[in-house]
Design a protein around this motif. Structure first.
Motif, short mmCIF file in Angstrom:
data_model
loop_
_atom_site.label_atom_id
_atom_site.label_comp_id
_atom_site.label_asym_id
_atom_site.label_seq_id
_atom_site.Cartn_x
_atom_site.Cartn_y
_atom_site.Cartn_z
N CYS A 29 0.83 -1.20 0.00
CA CYS A 29 0.00 0.00 0.00
C CYS A 29 0.87 1.25 0.00
N CYS A 31 -0.67 4.36 0.14
CA CYS A 31 -1.61 5.46 0.42
C CYS A 31 -1.05 6.46 1.42
N CYS A 34 -1.83 5.71 5.40
CA CYS A 34 -0.95 4.78 6.12
C CYS A 34 0.35 5.49 6.47
N ASN A 128 -3.02 2.15 -4.44
CA ASN A 128 -2.95 3.58 -4.09
C ASN A 128 -1.65 4.26 -4.52
ZN LIG Z 1 -2.56 2.43 3.04
#
Ligand SMILES: [Zn+2]
Ligand SMILES: [Zn+2]
Length: 202
Positions: A29, A31, A34, A128
């Motif tokens: 991920c 993003c 996070c 993402n």
């Molecule tokens: Zn994330």
């Protein structure tokens, strides 16, 4: 002998023990949420976040927990979809819930907490990437499906078509034997809203 089912913080003050330790799927991920959440933790003594985070999912079925008084539950903003549990002492992030998980699964980022069992499985996708801070990104694999965002129906459909993701992003078919992560979150009680500005680099 120690049972191999424990996820804990790095200082050892708090953690959970799972009824089902088999990872259900994993993603990488990128993003901003996070990263921002881990940057907030880093400011409090946690570890510096990487730009892409190995994220792995388990059944939300907790046999046991310890150090409830050391756990703090946070939201990045008032209307956040993700709920994160940290240790108040070392700022490891021991578990993440998201509204999309339907109390069936929860997520951990194993580099930011401790586990005494295997949590490494090949990631099903990189997600993402629109939030990744660099222009050119080297990925470990050139065949793994990548998702720039998941804001379009085509992308969401393509994401959910990767097995077994749709199965786990749905309400559970079998009830947890123990308590769920959401049960644990309500035992901790208060949710601390960090009021961070979406996407702001800390
Ligand atoms: Zn994330
Ligand atoms: Zn700790």
């Amino acid at each position: 002998m120690e049972i191999k089912n424990k996820i804990s913080c790095s200082c050892g003050k708090c953690g959970i023990e799972l009824n089902d330790t088999s990872p259900k799927y994993s993603v990488m991920c990128a993003c901003e949420d996070c990263r921002q959440a881990l940057s907030w933790a880093e400011k409090n003594g946690g570890k510096k976040p990487k730009n892409i985070l190995y994220s792995v999912y388990f059944r939300s079925d907790i046999l046991n927990y310890f150090g409830l008084e050391s756990m703090v539950v946070t939201h990045l903003q008032e209307d956040a979809s993700s709920t994160r549990i940290y240790c108040k002492n070392c700022y490891s992030c021991i578990a993440v819930d998201h509204t999309n998980y339907h109390n069936n699964i929860f997520m951990i980022q194993p580099d930011y907490c401790k586990q005494n069992f295997n949590v490494q499985i090949p990631p099903k996708s990189v997600i993402n990437l629109q939030d990744h801070p660099e222009d050119f990104i080297e990925l470990d694999s050139d065949t793994i499906p990548v998702f720039h965002s998941r804001k379009y129906p085509q992308e969401r459909k393509r994401f959910l078509s990767i097995e077994p993701i749709a199965e786990y992003l749905a309400p559970p078919k079998t009830k947890a034997k123990g308590i769920t992560l959401r049960d644990l979150i309500s035992k901790i009680g208060k949710i601390e809203v960090l009021d961070l500005i979406k996407g702001e680099v800390l």
